[in-house]
Write a protein that holds these residues in place. Structure first.
Motif, PDB file in Angstrom:
ATOM      1  N   ALA A  82       6.110   1.847   0.075  1.00  0.00           N
ATOM      2  CA  ALA A  82       6.844   2.587   1.100  1.00  0.00           C
ATOM      3  C   ALA A  82       5.885   3.290   2.036  1.00  0.00           C
ATOM      4  N   PHE A  83       4.864   3.970   1.481  1.00  0.00           N
ATOM      5  CA  PHE A  83       3.925   4.693   2.342  1.00  0.00           C
ATOM      6  C   PHE A  83       3.084   3.741   3.174  1.00  0.00           C
ATOM      7  N   TYR A  92       4.021   0.795   4.270  1.00  0.00           N
ATOM      8  CA  TYR A  92       4.846   0.257   5.350  1.00  0.00           C
ATOM      9  C   TYR A  92       5.061   1.300   6.439  1.00  0.00           C
ATOM     10  N   ARG A  93       5.207   2.550   6.023  1.00  0.00           N
ATOM     11  CA  ARG A  93       5.389   3.644   6.981  1.00  0.00           C
ATOM     12  C   ARG A  93       4.168   3.748   7.911  1.00  0.00           C
TER      13      ARG A  93
END
Lengths: 99, 486
Positions: free
Chosen positions: B178-179, B181-182
């Protein structure tokens, strides 16, 4: 955005606390469940903050929840079977394997 | 676009579905379809060695919406994993035909096994991190159930422990994703490499790197996270143990680590040091713990941690020679550790015990098991001309060349301690005098012997033909890791 990170971190840490400290199998499973939900919230809110129509975060968030559900049901089944065998939910008494 | 990558997923899933439908009317459908599917996968992966060596890659897109579609790619590293998975799973499924008679619900075991293989293949094929995660989840769910397959006290306890640790690992990987991709805005591995190439290390990237290290470290059971492995690997049914120790921890844990730390992030001196230190600690501490074990499968399980330390040490050196040594040792460890577990299982099946102190002198009664176990023990202890010798030698040479004399000494010391603990295993199970109660022990059934001989032949064959194996099979994988290929 910071608020979401803080909420997710708190949920995750409470979950870790449940897994590491608690002795009851069911409470450990609840801890794992909290961790799964915190990651799902993180993914969904990151997708919301992005605001783009790709939907990748939402998809992964859904997959996380489904995967978490699968793991959770397996864990509960295992916990029930463990209770049948050992007659307790206390992990400190479920210790045949060591060394 | 080639349909080949898809076959690696479709074949095991189809076999699982066919067995699940047919087993009520045809008892032996599980035995037959599992073995056919695994043989097909092995033939398919071996047929791809030539084209991959010539520098081709195969890819298949399932649905073409850019971030949401499923992309499968076979490059050198994927093929290395696929071929290793196929050969170990073929040996394990041949072995299961007789061994799993002791458990009820054998067809269900086959269904779970094929789903686990499908999950591992998805991990090896996936070109983006989402597929990696989905493959990990499928394989891990099937694996938890397989570890608990005996539904007795120990099985359930080991499985529960593994479920907790495994889920925490998966969640760490997922948050890392998630991080990432962010920050980077993509989850495709090749794109990510391009995006992150020029950028420095922002705090969010560093955090996602740490999460990946913890997640994959939990899955691969490196030293601070190893607690679940000896329980899960020693209590699972033997063919499952062989797959778990042989390929599962590598595909689910180490492969992801290689993809993330070599193919996505650039390898920096700091990451290199972290990987080497984790590898060296796992190598040395686990082998010391293994020396004290009296349960044969538990001893082997501790050795899995230690040998995975070698692989990580080799990869962490991050020179082409070091990576080559690490990947070569990965393949070799799969072969001889799978074989050792199968040997320990056939001794357990024929005598009913795994305690080293109760056994002895079985070489006279079980010649095939004894010989193959001797080959595997010599391989893992690093005797020439067996395969383990060459990969350990390459890792030690690479460490000395790169100026890490201390790590080279640790690797050599680990090898001596490995030899000591396998002398113990051989001495207590196969040598010495035969106790009165084991006078009537028989050799394992034919199919089990066939699967053990298959792996023993692979150990010896790779040891003798190592220049060709390295050139044709390992080097393309090294190129893929170093991003030189394609």
């Amino acid at each position: 955005m910071t608020a979401v990170y803080v909420i997710c971190a708190i949920l995750f840490i409470v979950g870790i606390y449940g897994v590491v400290v608690k002795k009851n199998l069911i409470k450990i499973i609840i801890g794992i469940s909290l961790m799964v939900q915190s990651v799902a919230v993180l993914l969904l809110s990151l997708g919301y903050a992005e605001g783009v129509g790709e939907g990748l975060f939402q998809t992964i968030g859904l997959i996380t929840m489904i995967g978490g559900l699968g793991v959770m049901s397996l864990m509960i089944i295992t916990a029930i079977r463990l209770y049948e065998k050992y007659g307790t939910f206390d992990v400190s008494e479920i210790r045949r394997l060591r060394g | 676009m080639s349909v080949l990558p898809l076959l690696f997923v479709v074949i095991p899933v189809a076999a699982a579905a066919i067995i699940a439908i047919l087993y009520r009317v045809w008892e032996r459908s599980g035995d037959i379809f599992t073995n056919i599917a695994n043989l097909a996968l092995l033939v398919l992966s071996l047929a791809l060695v030539g084209p991959i060596w010539r520098g081709e890659t195969f890819s298949y897109n399932l649905g073409d919406v850019s971030p949401l579609g499923i992309h499968f790619t076979i490059d050198g590293l994927s093929l290395l994993m696929l071929a290793t998975v196929s050969i170990i799973c073929l040996a394990a499924s041949l072995y299961s035909v007789n061994y799993m008679e002791r458990y009820t619900a054998k067809p269900r075991y086959y269904v779970l096994l094929m789903l686990m293989i499908a999950g591992m293949n998805i991990v090896a094929l996936g070109a983006d991190l989402v597929n990696l995660y989905i493959g990990i989840e499928i394989a891990a769910l099937a694996c938890y159930a397989l570890v608990a397959f005996g539904v007795e006290h120990e099985y359930l306890e080991a499985s529960f422990k593994y479920q907790i640790m495994g889920t925490v690992g998966t969640l760490c990987i997922l948050s890392g994703m998630a991080f990432l991709y962010r920050t980077a805005g993509s989850l495709n591995m090749a794109e990510l490499h391009g995006i992150l190439l020029g950028q420095g290390l922002s705090p969010m990237l560093l955090f996602s790197g740490i999460l990946f290290l913890a997640g994959f470290g939990l899955k691969a059971a490196y030293m601070p996270f190893h607690a679940w492995l000896p329980d899960a690997h020693s209590t699972a049914p033997t063919p499952v143990s062989a797959i778990l120790s042989g390929v599962f921890i590598k595909v689910i844990g180490l492969y992801g680590m290689i993809r993330v730390f070599f193919c996505i992030f650039e390898i920096t001196p700091t990451t290199s040091w972290i990987l080497m230190v984790v590898g060296a600690i796992s190598l040395l501490v686990a082998v010391l713990l293994a020396l004290g074990q009296w349960d044969s499968k538990r001893l082997l399980a501790y050795h899995s941690i230690s040998q995975m330390g070698y692989v990580l040490l080799g990869l962490g050196i991050a020179t082409p020679l070091g990576i080559l040594g690490g990947l070569f040792h990965l393949v070799n460890h799969a072969l001889f550790k799978g074989l050792l577990f199968l040997d320990a299982g056939s001794v357990e099946m024929q005598t009913g015990t795994r305690q080293l102190k109760e056994l002895g002198g079985l070489n006279q009664r079980m010649p095939v098991t004894g010989t193959t176990c001797a080959i595997a023990s010599l391989s893992i202890s690093g005797f020439p001309p067996f395969n383990g010798f060459w990969s350990k030698l390459i890792i030690i040479i690479a460490a000395i060349q790169a100026g890490y004399l201390g790590f080279a000494i640790v690797a050599a010391l680990g090898s001596i301690l490995t030899m000591a603990s396998f002398l113990k295993l051989e001495r207590y199970i196969f040598f010495g005098s035969l106790p009165e109660k084991w006078q009537k022990v028989k050799e394992a059934p034919v199919l089990m012997c066939v699967s053990m001989i298959l792996l023993a032949a692979a150990c010896l064959g790779i040891g003798l033909a190592f220049p060709w194996i390295i050139d044709g099979f390992i080097q393309p994988a090294v190129n893929a890791v170093m991003m030189l290929g394609a």
